[in-house]
Design a protein around this motif. Sequence first.
Motif, PDB file in Angstrom:
ATOM      1  N   LEU A 235       0.827  -1.205   0.000  1.00  0.00           N
ATOM      2  CA  LEU A 235       0.000   0.000   0.000  1.00  0.00           C
ATOM      3  C   LEU A 235       0.867   1.262   0.000  1.00  0.00           C
ATOM      4  O   LEU A 235       0.499   2.272  -0.612  1.00  0.00           O
ATOM      5  CB  LEU A 235      -0.934  -0.002   1.217  1.00  0.00           C
ATOM      6  N   SER A 236       2.023   1.214   0.652  1.00  0.00           N
ATOM      7  CA  SER A 236       2.872   2.408   0.695  1.00  0.00           C
ATOM      8  C   SER A 236       3.292   2.861  -0.694  1.00  0.00           C
ATOM      9  O   SER A 236       3.406   4.058  -0.959  1.00  0.00           O
ATOM     10  CB  SER A 236       4.106   2.149   1.568  1.00  0.00           C
ATOM     11  N   ALA A 237       3.543   1.905  -1.582  1.00  0.00           N
ATOM     12  CA  ALA A 237       3.905   2.283  -2.953  1.00  0.00           C
ATOM     13  C   ALA A 237       2.717   2.908  -3.670  1.00  0.00           C
ATOM     14  O   ALA A 237       2.876   3.873  -4.434  1.00  0.00           O
ATOM     15  CB  ALA A 237       4.415   1.066  -3.709  1.00  0.00           C
ATOM     16  N   LEU A 238       1.514   2.374  -3.460  1.00  0.00           N
ATOM     17  CA  LEU A 238       0.322   2.942  -4.101  1.00  0.00           C
ATOM     18  C   LEU A 238       0.039   4.343  -3.561  1.00  0.00           C
ATOM     19  O   LEU A 238      -0.402   5.224  -4.313  1.00  0.00           O
ATOM     20  CB  LEU A 238      -0.881   2.029  -3.860  1.00  0.00           C
ATOM     21  N   ILE A 239       0.286   4.554  -2.272  1.00  0.00           N
ATOM     22  CA  ILE A 239       0.099   5.889  -1.698  1.00  0.00           C
ATOM     23  C   ILE A 239       1.063   6.877  -2.347  1.00  0.00           C
ATOM     24  O   ILE A 239       0.693   7.998  -2.704  1.00  0.00           O
ATOM     25  CB  ILE A 239       0.309   5.851  -0.173  1.00  0.00           C
ATOM     26  N   GLY A 240       2.314   6.463  -2.498  1.00  0.00           N
ATOM     27  CA  GLY A 240       3.298   7.349  -3.113  1.00  0.00           C
ATOM     28  C   GLY A 240       2.958   7.719  -4.533  1.00  0.00           C
ATOM     29  O   GLY A 240       3.393   8.772  -5.029  1.00  0.00           O
ATOM     30  N   ASP A 241       2.177   6.880  -5.200  1.00  0.00           N
ATOM     31  CA  ASP A 241       1.804   7.134  -6.592  1.00  0.00           C
ATOM     32  C   ASP A 241       0.688   8.168  -6.713  1.00  0.00           C
ATOM     33  O   ASP A 241       0.395   8.641  -7.808  1.00  0.00           O
ATOM     34  CB  ASP A 241       1.367   5.814  -7.235  1.00  0.00           C
ATOM     35  N   VAL A 242       0.048   8.511  -5.598  1.00  0.00           N
ATOM     36  CA  VAL A 242      -1.006   9.529  -5.603  1.00  0.00           C
ATOM     37  C   VAL A 242      -0.349  10.905  -5.718  1.00  0.00           C
ATOM     38  O   VAL A 242       0.622  11.201  -5.012  1.00  0.00           O
ATOM     39  CB  VAL A 242      -1.846   9.452  -4.317  1.00  0.00           C
ATOM     40  N   PRO A 243      -0.825  11.769  -6.612  1.00  0.00           N
ATOM     41  CA  PRO A 243      -0.226  13.106  -6.742  1.00  0.00           C
ATOM     42  C   PRO A 243      -0.247  13.861  -5.423  1.00  0.00           C
ATOM     43  O   PRO A 243      -1.167  13.708  -4.606  1.00  0.00           O
ATOM     44  CB  PRO A 243      -1.124  13.795  -7.783  1.00  0.00           C
ATOM     45  N   LYS A 244       0.770  14.673  -5.215  1.00  0.00           N
ATOM     46  CA  LYS A 244       0.855  15.459  -3.982  1.00  0.00           C
ATOM     47  C   LYS A 244      -0.323  16.426  -3.872  1.00  0.00           C
ATOM     48  O   LYS A 244      -0.850  16.661  -2.792  1.00  0.00           O
ATOM     49  CB  LYS A 244       2.177  16.224  -3.967  1.00  0.00           C
ATOM     50  N   LEU A 245      -0.718  16.997  -5.005  1.00  0.00           N
ATOM     51  CA  LEU A 245      -1.924  17.819  -5.038  1.00  0.00           C
ATOM     52  C   LEU A 245      -3.080  16.878  -5.363  1.00  0.00           C
ATOM     53  O   LEU A 245      -3.313  16.509  -6.507  1.00  0.00           O
ATOM     54  CB  LEU A 245      -1.811  18.916  -6.095  1.00  0.00           C
ATOM     55  N   THR A 246      -3.798  16.443  -4.339  1.00  0.00           N
ATOM     56  CA  THR A 246      -4.762  15.362  -4.463  1.00  0.00           C
ATOM     57  C   THR A 246      -5.902  15.720  -5.418  1.00  0.00           C
ATOM     58  O   THR A 246      -6.516  16.773  -5.278  1.00  0.00           O
ATOM     59  CB  THR A 246      -5.369  15.026  -3.086  1.00  0.00           C
ATOM     60  N   PRO A 247      -6.214  14.853  -6.373  1.00  0.00           N
ATOM     61  CA  PRO A 247      -7.388  15.089  -7.238  1.00  0.00           C
ATOM     62  C   PRO A 247      -8.663  15.127  -6.406  1.00  0.00           C
ATOM     63  O   PRO A 247      -8.838  14.359  -5.461  1.00  0.00           O
ATOM     64  CB  PRO A 247      -7.372  13.872  -8.174  1.00  0.00           C
ATOM     65  N   TRP A 248      -9.580  16.020  -6.781  1.00  0.00           N
ATOM     66  CA  TRP A 248     -10.836  16.096  -6.056  1.00  0.00           C
ATOM     67  C   TRP A 248     -11.737  14.905  -6.373  1.00  0.00           C
ATOM     68  O   TRP A 248     -12.442  14.410  -5.502  1.00  0.00           O
ATOM     69  CB  TRP A 248     -11.570  17.398  -6.394  1.00  0.00           C
ATOM     70  N   GLU A 249     -11.726  14.476  -7.609  1.00  0.00           N
ATOM     71  CA  GLU A 249     -12.624  13.389  -8.006  1.00  0.00           C
ATOM     72  C   GLU A 249     -11.866  12.083  -8.139  1.00  0.00           C
ATOM     73  O   GLU A 249     -10.713  12.050  -8.581  1.00  0.00           O
ATOM     74  CB  GLU A 249     -13.293  13.710  -9.341  1.00  0.00           C
ATOM     75  N   SER A 250     -12.532  10.993  -7.752  1.00  0.00           N
ATOM     76  CA  SER A 250     -11.984   9.658  -7.988  1.00  0.00           C
ATOM     77  C   SER A 250     -13.145   8.681  -8.069  1.00  0.00           C
ATOM     78  O   SER A 250     -14.240   8.946  -7.558  1.00  0.00           O
ATOM     79  CB  SER A 250     -11.018   9.248  -6.871  1.00  0.00           C
ATOM     80  N   LEU A 251     -12.891   7.558  -8.694  1.00  0.00           N
ATOM     81  CA  LEU A 251     -13.916   6.532  -8.894  1.00  0.00           C
ATOM     82  C   LEU A 251     -13.265   5.175  -8.706  1.00  0.00           C
ATOM     83  O   LEU A 251     -12.255   4.859  -9.338  1.00  0.00           O
ATOM     84  CB  LEU A 251     -14.501   6.637 -10.305  1.00  0.00           C
ATOM     85  N   ALA A 252     -13.811   4.361  -7.808  1.00  0.00           N
ATOM     86  CA  ALA A 252     -13.285   3.017  -7.564  1.00  0.00           C
ATOM     87  C   ALA A 252     -14.436   2.026  -7.561  1.00  0.00           C
ATOM     88  O   ALA A 252     -15.606   2.392  -7.391  1.00  0.00           O
ATOM     89  CB  ALA A 252     -12.535   2.962  -6.232  1.00  0.00           C
ATOM     90  N   ALA A 253     -14.094   0.743  -7.737  1.00  0.00           N
ATOM     91  CA  ALA A 253     -15.114  -0.310  -7.740  1.00  0.00           C
ATOM     92  C   ALA A 253     -14.519  -1.587  -7.160  1.00  0.00           C
ATOM     93  O   ALA A 253     -13.322  -1.851  -7.267  1.00  0.00           O
ATOM     94  CB  ALA A 253     -15.624  -0.562  -9.152  1.00  0.00           C
TER      95      ALA A 253
END
Length: 637
Positions: A378-396
């Motif tokens: 999970l730490s690697a996936l967190i690091g892949d999130v942009p520092k300026l967090t996108p407002w919108e996201s969609l997961a399933a």
Amino acid sequence: MNLDALRIRVQTLLAAASLTVLTAAFPSIAAERTYPANPHTDGPTAVARARVAADVLMSSYDPDKAWFPSSWWNSAVALQTIGDYMQRTGDRRYLGQLDNTFEKDQGVFPAGVLSGDPLLGNFTSQAIDDTEWWGLTWVEAYDLTGNPKYLNMAVTIANYVYGYWDTSTCGGGVWWNAQRTYKNAVTNGLWIRLTAELHNRIPGDTLWLSRSSTAWAWFQGSGMINANGLVNDGLTNACTNNGQTVWTYNQGMAIGAGLELWRATRDPQILASVRRLADAAIGPNALVTDGILTESCDATNQTCDDNGKQFKGIFMRYWTDLVDTTHDPRYAAFLEQQAESIWNNDRDAAGRLGTRWSGATNDNNPNVFDWHTQASALSALIGDVPKLTPWESLAATMSPAQPVIMPPASGDTSIAIDLGVSATGFFPLQARASIDAPSGWSTSPQTTQVRLQPHGIANPVSSTTPLQVTVPSSATDGHYMVTANVTAAGMNFTTQADVLIAHKIDFDTGTVDETPWLFDPDGSQSNGVQNRFADGTTHFTYLFPFPVDTTSAQVTLTIDNQFLVQVSTDNETWTTVLEEDQHVHDGSNKAARTIDLTPYLGNASNGSKPIYLKVSDSFPSEGWGGRVYHVTANIVE
């Protein structure tokens, strides 16, 4: 202007306005990485991936004991990882679990309750490095909430640890344990990071900065960093490099220690040392195999223990800090490569992430999936999130993600699968889901519309749609994927259910072959391949969906210790079928025991005759519960 166009226009204006304000307040932010280095993963997708993985991790959190089962320092790291996730994405759903742990586990506990060592109160113990991990966790909680109780606890922990800083041996350094037997890399890397974090959060501090600077200078000259720039595990009694394993977490912790101290001092020599450590880590013959971060115990002829399973995640936490601090595209590309490999090669349909990020496996030493490996990847996936967090996201997600069907000799079988869709944002979201199934199968519905009303990023909203999947009796044994493609407002996310068709039951526990049958793991554990055990009040339950035309069935468990085995047809009313009445703690009663399930085969339900089989502890006060190694069944139709 349509809604999607309006959404894009408003978000662009908001982003520009926010970045202008932040740049004015913090000039360095203009250089922040605002998008992942690799354009193949956009920001909303990176957020969605991290959310799915974080939710899987938190499904293993025990709210009663306020930890992740049977691992004390590992629980601190997992909770800090969840804190990293909340910091990076803006999702705040798990603040309550952090506080639950703080309030419940800060007391005194005897050995064996939460840790092998007695806990002395305020998260301190004879294991000094374990104590430091909790200090970092509470600094993270302070950063998230601003509540001074967390920072005060971190100070209390640091004051305790300082009692083990000793210049009389090797000229300095913090001892690894209260017995003062070893000075090693992780304990001192943690000390430098923790003291620098305290300085950077306590106005006017000089004390913690002095201690951090002194420790960094000692560490740099200690000899633990070898000629190749890699950090060996520790020092010999003669205060020389002991040449032991270069673990990824030692390398990562040294990088993270230097980065936090650099933030405190802006000393360019510190940052140069950090870069040397980083370049050494990803250089030839170092910690990378075919571009993927690899622990020495990740070799396919080995199995990492519960500690080793989490080392790479610690490395990636501080590698993310390195990317954010230096903006070096080489470091960013490496981070992205780890996240992509994990998501594409090291993830199962249930969203579980394994220990080998390349996905490598073999029969004798399979890739392992548990909460330790989940927290690490999970730490690697967190690091892949942009520092300026996108407002919108969609997961399933799909649940159950790994269902089992045992088809009858004739006639179709149906199974229910729930499609879950979650989103963040500030606008109503109309999502379309398209369901694909193997040839000859059918799903109802094949397409569906999901409407969500997000209200920010702190609390993602979700919706569940029931699906019916029909499988023909001609389906042969094997794994089959049911795929849902969900799209909305220019975003898309794909999730799968891995349906196992089986005409027999035969699996080793603690392996991926066990997972489809494991209906409820509760607080059970697997401390290696080919075993699962339940101590105290925990249990684990298997579900066997026998074909509707089954006339008799037997199950054989290879089992030992103080077991209690019960069966049920509804997961509510239980009948005891096996029980160990002796106090066995050493596995000396290990044997294959057969249970006749024929009397419990009831009426067909949802296209099968389900039998639930639960294993627990016959002497729950002693903590040596039932341990199962292998499960087989004989079925007569």
